[in-house]
Design a protein around this motif. Structure first.
Motif, short mmCIF file in Angstrom:
data_model
loop_
_atom_site.label_atom_id
_atom_site.label_comp_id
_atom_site.label_asym_id
_atom_site.label_seq_id
_atom_site.Cartn_x
_atom_site.Cartn_y
_atom_site.Cartn_z
N ARG A 106 0.82 -1.21 0.00
CA ARG A 106 0.00 0.00 0.00
C ARG A 106 0.86 1.26 0.00
NH1 ARG A 106 -3.38 -3.11 3.49
NH2 ARG A 106 -2.29 -2.26 5.30
N VAL A 109 2.18 1.79 -3.48
CA VAL A 109 1.16 2.33 -4.38
C VAL A 109 0.92 3.81 -4.09
CG1 VAL A 109 -1.27 2.20 -5.02
CG2 VAL A 109 0.06 0.12 -4.77
N SER A 110 0.83 4.16 -2.81
CA SER A 110 0.61 5.57 -2.45
C SER A 110 1.80 6.44 -2.86
CB SER A 110 0.37 5.68 -0.94
OG SER A 110 1.50 5.25 -0.22
N SER A 112 3.81 5.85 -5.42
CA SER A 112 3.75 6.01 -6.87
C SER A 112 2.68 7.03 -7.26
CB SER A 112 3.46 4.66 -7.53
OG SER A 112 2.20 4.16 -7.12
N GLU A 113 1.53 7.01 -6.55
CA GLU A 113 0.49 8.01 -6.84
C GLU A 113 0.96 9.41 -6.47
OE1 GLU A 113 -2.94 6.76 -4.77
OE2 GLU A 113 -3.43 5.11 -6.16
N ASP A 114 1.65 9.53 -5.36
CA ASP A 114 2.17 10.85 -4.97
C ASP A 114 3.21 11.33 -5.97
OD1 ASP A 114 0.56 10.77 -2.76
OD2 ASP A 114 2.14 10.05 -1.41
N ARG A 115 4.04 10.42 -6.47
CA ARG A 115 5.04 10.81 -7.47
C ARG A 115 4.37 11.27 -8.76
NH1 ARG A 115 7.36 6.42 -7.52
NH2 ARG A 115 8.87 6.80 -5.87
N ALA A 116 3.33 10.52 -9.17
CA ALA A 116 2.61 10.92 -10.39
C ALA A 116 1.91 12.26 -10.20
CB ALA A 116 1.59 9.83 -10.76
N ARG A 117 1.33 12.47 -9.00
CA ARG A 117 0.67 13.74 -8.73
C ARG A 117 1.68 14.89 -8.71
NH1 ARG A 117 -1.17 12.37 -4.31
NH2 ARG A 117 -3.08 11.39 -5.07
N ARG A 120 2.54 15.72 -12.26
CA ARG A 120 1.47 16.50 -12.90
C ARG A 120 1.49 17.95 -12.42
NH1 ARG A 120 -1.59 11.76 -11.96
NH2 ARG A 120 -2.56 12.74 -10.14
#
Length: 204
Positions: A106, A109-110, A112-117, A120
């Motif tokens: 988890r 995953v979080s 990776s999402e923070d890195r993608a955010r 952006r």
């Protein structure tokens, strides 16, 4: 017969072999969530309190109760209790590792999402910076409010200067000509009542 290959040899794939016992394949998400809940419960104060009460009752019962009612003898060091606690510890370690692995997944995953955010947000910031730079370049050729005001002020001053000059020119013509109208400009001279009375007296 000798030329026929055996179906259970090393040259036979494992998937083609027939299993004597059925393959145990539980739902990983369901199994992981249940084990994680149990592992989380093992780390709570309630679990420690329940285990303390259980062990105290076990020890007191097998020490104070009559000999025929005891199920774990104190003379041999409470072997059943020791075996049960050892079995619990042996199962608790894999449960804790499973819960830790799921938490790591988890977190991964979080992250990776923070890195993608963050990427952006960086792209949006760069885009806005480029747009602001282009707007600054475009505004250099646009008349601003201060510029328009300064230009209007200059035009107004020029108009005042020209009107003052025309008034002086007309006054000079009036003094030299002495007529009511100017032949060049066609502007009728405005005469005050006192000036007209003086002119009548002079003509008499």
């Amino acid at each position: 017969m000798a030329e026929q290959r055996k179906t259970n040899g090393l040259d036979t794939p494992l998937a083609a072999r027939q299993r004597f016992w059925p393959k145990f394949s539980p739902n990983p998400d369901l199994f992981g969530s249940v084990t994680e809940k149990f592992a989380r419960f093992m780390g709570t104060p309630q679990f420690l309190l329940y285990m303390t009460v259980f062990c105290a009752f076990w020890l007191i019962w097998n020490s104070v109760a009559p000999q025929s009612w005891r199920f774990d003898d104190a003379t041999i060091g409470f072997t059943a209790l020791t075996l049960m606690l050892s079995l619990q510890a042996s199962y608790a370690a894999p449960l804790l590792l499973l819960a830790q692995n799921r938490q790591d997944d988890r977190d991964r995953v979080s992250l990776s999402e923070d890195r993608a955010r963050a990427e952006r947000n960086l792209y949006d910031t760069e885009y806005l910076t480029r747009e602001l730079a282009s707007l600054r370049l475009a505004l250099r050729d646009v008349a601003t409010r201060d510029y328009v005001r300064s230009e209007l002020r200059n035009v107004f001053e020029e108009l005042l200067e020209t009107t003052d000059g025309e008034e002086l020119h007309l006054r000079a013509k009036k003094k030299s000509g002495g007529k009511n109208s100017s032949p060049q400009t066609g502007i009728i001279e405005t005469v005050n009542p006192q000036q007209s009375q003086q002119r009548k007296n002079n003509s008499k």
